[in-house]
Design a protein around this motif. Structure first.
Motif, short mmCIF file in Angstrom:
data_model
loop_
_atom_site.label_atom_id
_atom_site.label_comp_id
_atom_site.label_asym_id
_atom_site.label_seq_id
_atom_site.Cartn_x
_atom_site.Cartn_y
_atom_site.Cartn_z
N LYS A 48 -5.60 1.98 -5.65
CA LYS A 48 -5.25 2.87 -4.54
C LYS A 48 -4.31 2.12 -3.61
O LYS A 48 -4.43 0.89 -3.46
CB LYS A 48 -6.50 3.35 -3.80
N THR A 49 -3.37 2.82 -3.02
CA THR A 49 -2.34 2.19 -2.20
C THR A 49 -2.37 2.78 -0.79
O THR A 49 -2.39 4.00 -0.63
CB THR A 49 -0.94 2.41 -2.80
N ASP A 50 -2.38 1.92 0.20
CA ASP A 50 -2.24 2.34 1.59
C ASP A 50 -0.77 2.17 1.96
O ASP A 50 -0.31 1.07 2.26
CB ASP A 50 -3.13 1.48 2.50
N VAL A 51 -0.02 3.28 1.92
CA VAL A 51 1.44 3.21 2.01
C VAL A 51 1.94 3.23 3.45
O VAL A 51 3.16 3.17 3.67
CB VAL A 51 2.08 4.37 1.23
N GLN A 78 8.26 10.56 -0.31
CA GLN A 78 7.11 10.54 0.59
C GLN A 78 7.52 11.11 1.94
O GLN A 78 8.66 10.97 2.38
CB GLN A 78 6.59 9.12 0.79
N VAL A 90 1.67 11.90 3.19
CA VAL A 90 0.75 10.86 3.64
C VAL A 90 -0.01 11.36 4.87
O VAL A 90 0.61 11.79 5.85
CB VAL A 90 1.50 9.56 3.96
N SER A 99 -1.96 11.83 -0.27
CA SER A 99 -2.56 10.49 -0.27
C SER A 99 -3.04 10.16 1.14
O SER A 99 -2.45 10.61 2.13
CB SER A 99 -1.56 9.44 -0.77
N SER A 151 -4.11 7.39 4.19
CA SER A 151 -3.74 6.09 4.73
C SER A 151 -4.58 5.82 5.97
O SER A 151 -4.88 6.73 6.74
CB SER A 151 -2.25 6.05 5.07
N ASN A 177 -3.03 9.83 -6.47
CA ASN A 177 -1.84 10.33 -5.77
C ASN A 177 -1.16 9.24 -4.95
O ASN A 177 0.07 9.22 -4.84
CB ASN A 177 -2.22 11.50 -4.86
N SER A 178 -1.96 8.34 -4.36
CA SER A 178 -1.36 7.26 -3.58
C SER A 178 -0.56 6.33 -4.47
O SER A 178 0.44 5.74 -4.03
CB SER A 178 -2.46 6.48 -2.84
N SER A 182 2.79 8.40 -5.74
CA SER A 182 3.84 8.58 -4.74
C SER A 182 4.43 7.27 -4.25
O SER A 182 5.39 7.28 -3.48
CB SER A 182 3.30 9.36 -3.53
N SER A 183 3.86 6.14 -4.65
CA SER A 183 4.38 4.85 -4.21
C SER A 183 5.38 4.31 -5.22
O SER A 183 5.53 4.82 -6.32
CB SER A 183 3.23 3.84 -4.03
#
Length: 711
Positions: free
Chosen positions: A239-242, A541, A566, A628, A630, A669-670, A673-674
């Protein structure tokens, strides 16, 4: 007669879940036949032992069922005059040459069938023309084609033969961009009112209701497929915190603990240019051990967000504010007397070490230069501390519309010097910053409600070059994005393939009082920001996407082009980020004002009016938009755990009763979209733990929406 509550084995009565063939096109909930016979047998082995009470044999009645019962979920009547004759409605062409009702046509059912036939085909055709027009503009300015989009939606089905290049050989002129924006705005006006606006709204809610029906029929099967994936759950999927703010990636407790740790370890260390020691600064602020460990209190947070962060300058000279300023400069600044040592230690010991190994962080740092050496200082700081260059940490650059501030301080004389301050070091000696730029993912243009400008709009922006913009008024959002996009394209071209910096922006406040400055492309900066993101946003994004939901047309376009949205739902309801009670006139005793979540506007609305469920991210997720989550600013949203990103997911799961399938799809999704999709975006359930039936539903539904355009 057997009671409905009596357990009837499925082998005696076939389940409706398997009553349709895999290749049956009428089954909109099966989608492409991606299921192997092996997996079907495994699922059947489970279901054959179940009873009627264990599966959803009868789905609940939904809005989708009501629409289908009435005739069609997207039915729109024609805009023609109808005449009431004895309770019956007729059109003009239902009359003969003498003005009497044509009995033959009436008995053939032309009048009654008119209402069922409607105007849907024409509206659908106009909508497809608009989508194709937007697609052509996106390909023109970013090189993003339908083939690229199909690969993002389904990488297994559509191979990425034509990869997206990080730069364009030639970018259209500013004059051409302005003309395209005006034409685009005119087309948006056509769908912003009347029957076309109603039709778009029907399309949006049709997709939401379709997902509800899918869940009623397939939720048990989703859970069964999810259980078949061994050693994989939400905690160990990527998982990504964009959009994690650099100046807010730690909690209030973590900062307090770190400050007191340094006071105990090295109280006599010189930390300021004037020779002051750390313990002397603490004593000046009247913070002693007997007052507890809360050096950074709630009052500090209010000052930090509303006074310091907007301009990064001190606007008050009293002792209390000076103490706050010293704390920020020593512990939260990378450009200080100790070379940002405390900030690097804070990030390493309190932030990165407590996070899961399956998380990737994009730290967003503000571009607020104190001098022309801003890039040199940042580059030296990042290269000095290895913990800042670890694999799971990337960087974003947040560019505020702060040209008037720098112009007033005398740092720049025109907008060209502003662009040079931002990009000249990178373009002049790119090899010097190649390690730093390789870690940068996005340049973010941030539009806030407090952005100041004098004029209402600027006509013929294409004729005003950056050199000619030699006055202190703020350029428009489109002017910022276009010229920054040109510079980013040059950096990617020089450092290719090492650097691949993307451009994105946030959704501007939806407030009709904020008039767009970009000629006549629309009447609000809200529309201007979304249009610029569609045409120039290379990152796929949109930040702060809560406000997107207020426009059904833009919401549908973002679904079609699968642009990631986001959200930070906990931040929008936080005390210090959303409905905060902040004394704007503390000295004069002015009554409390509140900050509107969706507009960042000062209003008299109650902070308690902002509820978590008021955030539209769940509706947009059900629709099929790439949503996603954040954590945004842990420092300002009062996080209560050591893993704020998991806290975001956990709260969402608790409030909306999300299943493992839903929460794993949000995590997926995170990643989708990254910019990390080349490394981690693998469409296999064994990797992301999203059941294949859910992925097939998403792909099939999207293909049905774009099928008339592509096929």
């Amino acid at each position: 007669m057997t009671s409905i509550n009596q357990a009837i084995p499925l082998k005696e009565k076939p389940s409706m879940l398997y009553s349709l063939e895999e290749n049956d096109e009428t089954n909109i909930f099966t989608g492409p036949s991606n299921f192997t016979k092996t997996s079907s047998k495994l699922v059947s082995s489970f279901t054959s032992k179940l009873t009627l009470d264990d599966v959803d044999m009868i789905g609940l009645w939904t809005k989708y069922d009501t629409q289908m019962f009435n005739g069609s979920p997207l039915f729109m009547p024609e805009e023609e005059e109808r005449i009431n004759v004895n309770g019956n409605y007729f059109k003009d062409n239902d009359y003969d040459s003498e003005g009497h009702i044509d009995d033959q046509r009436f008995h053939e059912g032309s009048v009654s069938n008119f209402f069922r036939k409607g105007n849907t085909a024409k509206l659908e055709k106009d909508l497809h023309a608009l989508i194709q027009y937007v697609s052509d503009l996106r390909e023109k300015y970013t090189g993003f084609t339908w083939d690229n989009l199909k690969h993002i939606v389904s990488p297994n089905e559509f191979q990425n033969d034509n990869a997206i290049i990080p730069f364009l050989p030639e970018i259209p002129s500013m004059e051409e961009f302005e003309n395209d924006c005006k034409k685009f705005s005119d087309k948006i006006d056509e769908f912003s009112s009347g029957i076309k606006a109603q039709y778009i709204e029907k399309k949006v809610y049709y997709l939401i209701d379709k997902f509800a029906l899918f869940q009623n029929l397939r939720c048990k099967e989703e859970n069964l497929q999810s259980k078949l994936v061994p050693h994989r759950d939400f905690y160990n999927v990527f998982k990504t915190d964009v959009n994690l703010l650099f100046n807010g990636c730690f909690s209030q407790q973590q900062l307090n603990n770190f400050i007191w740790l340094k006071i105990q370890q090295e109280p006599d260390r010189v930390v300021l240019e004037n020779g002051q020691k750390l313990i002397e600064i603490i004593n000046e602020g009247k913070r002693t051990a007997d007052l507890g460990l809360k050096i950074v209190d709630d009052e500090f947070l209010e000052w930090y967000q509303y006074d310091y962060l907007p301009n990064h300058i001190n606007i008050n000279d009293n002792d209390r504010i000076k103490f706050y300023q010293n704390i920020v400069h020593i512990f939260l600044d990378h450009d200080n007397f100790i070379g940002g040592e405390y900030l690097a230690g804070l990030l390493d010991s309190q932030v990165f070490s407590n996070r899961s190994e399956h998380q990737v962080f994009w730290l967003s740092i503000d571009f607020v230069p104190k001098n022309s050496d801003w890039w040199d200082t940042l580059n030296e700081w990042v290269n000095k501390y290895d913990e800042l260059s670890r694999d799971k940490v990337d960087w974003n650059l947040r560019i505020y519309r702060n040209y008037p501030l720098l112009f007033a301080k005398g740092m720049v004389k025109n907008f060209k010097e502003y662009l040079d301050l931002l990009f000249e070091p990178l373009l002049k000696t790119p090899s010097k910053y190649k390690n730093l730029l390789s870690k940068f993912k996005c340049f973010d243009i941030i539009c806030l409600h407090r952005d100041k400008y004098l004029r209402q709009n600027f006509e013929l922006l294409s004729t005003t070059s950056p050199e000619s913009w030699d006055f202190g008024d703020n350029p428009s959002i489109a002017y910022y994005m276009y010229h920054i996009y040109v510079k980013v394209n040059q950096i990617n071209k020089i450092l290719h393939p090492l650097a691949n910096i993307k451009l994105r922006n946030n959704c501007a406040p939806h407030n009709t009082e904020r008039i767009s400055q970009f000629g006549k492309i629309g009447n609000t900066i809200y529309r201007e920001s979304i249009m610029c993101n569609l045409l120039l946003g290379t990152s796929q994004q949109l930040l702060s996407a809560e406000r997107l939901w207020s426009s059904p047309l833009f919401t549908y376009l973002y679904y079609i082009f699968q642009i990631g949205c986001v959200f930070s739902p906990l931040s929008t309801v936080s005390r210090f980020y959303g409905g905060a009670t902040y004394m704007l006139g503390k000295k004069d005793g002015i009554s409390n004002h509140h900050v509107n979540v969706l507009t960042n506007d000062i209003s008299y609305e109650k902070a308690s009016d902002y509820k978590y469920k008021g955030n539209p991210f769940m509706l947009m997720h059900e629709m099929g938009i790439v949503v996603s989550l954040s954590s945004h600013s842990v420092f300002l949203n009062c996080s209560y755990t050591h893993d704020p990103l998991l806290e975001e997911y956990g709260v969402a799961a608790s409030i909306y009763l999300l299943s493992s399938c839903d929460i794993c799809e949000l995590a997926l999704n995170s990643v989708r979209s990254s910019s990390n999709e080349r490394n981690m975006w693998v469409d296999e359930s064994s990797v992301h733990n999203v059941p294949q039936i859910r992925r097939s539903y998403r792909i099939y539904t999207w293909k049905k929406e774009v099928e008339p355009i592509l096929y």
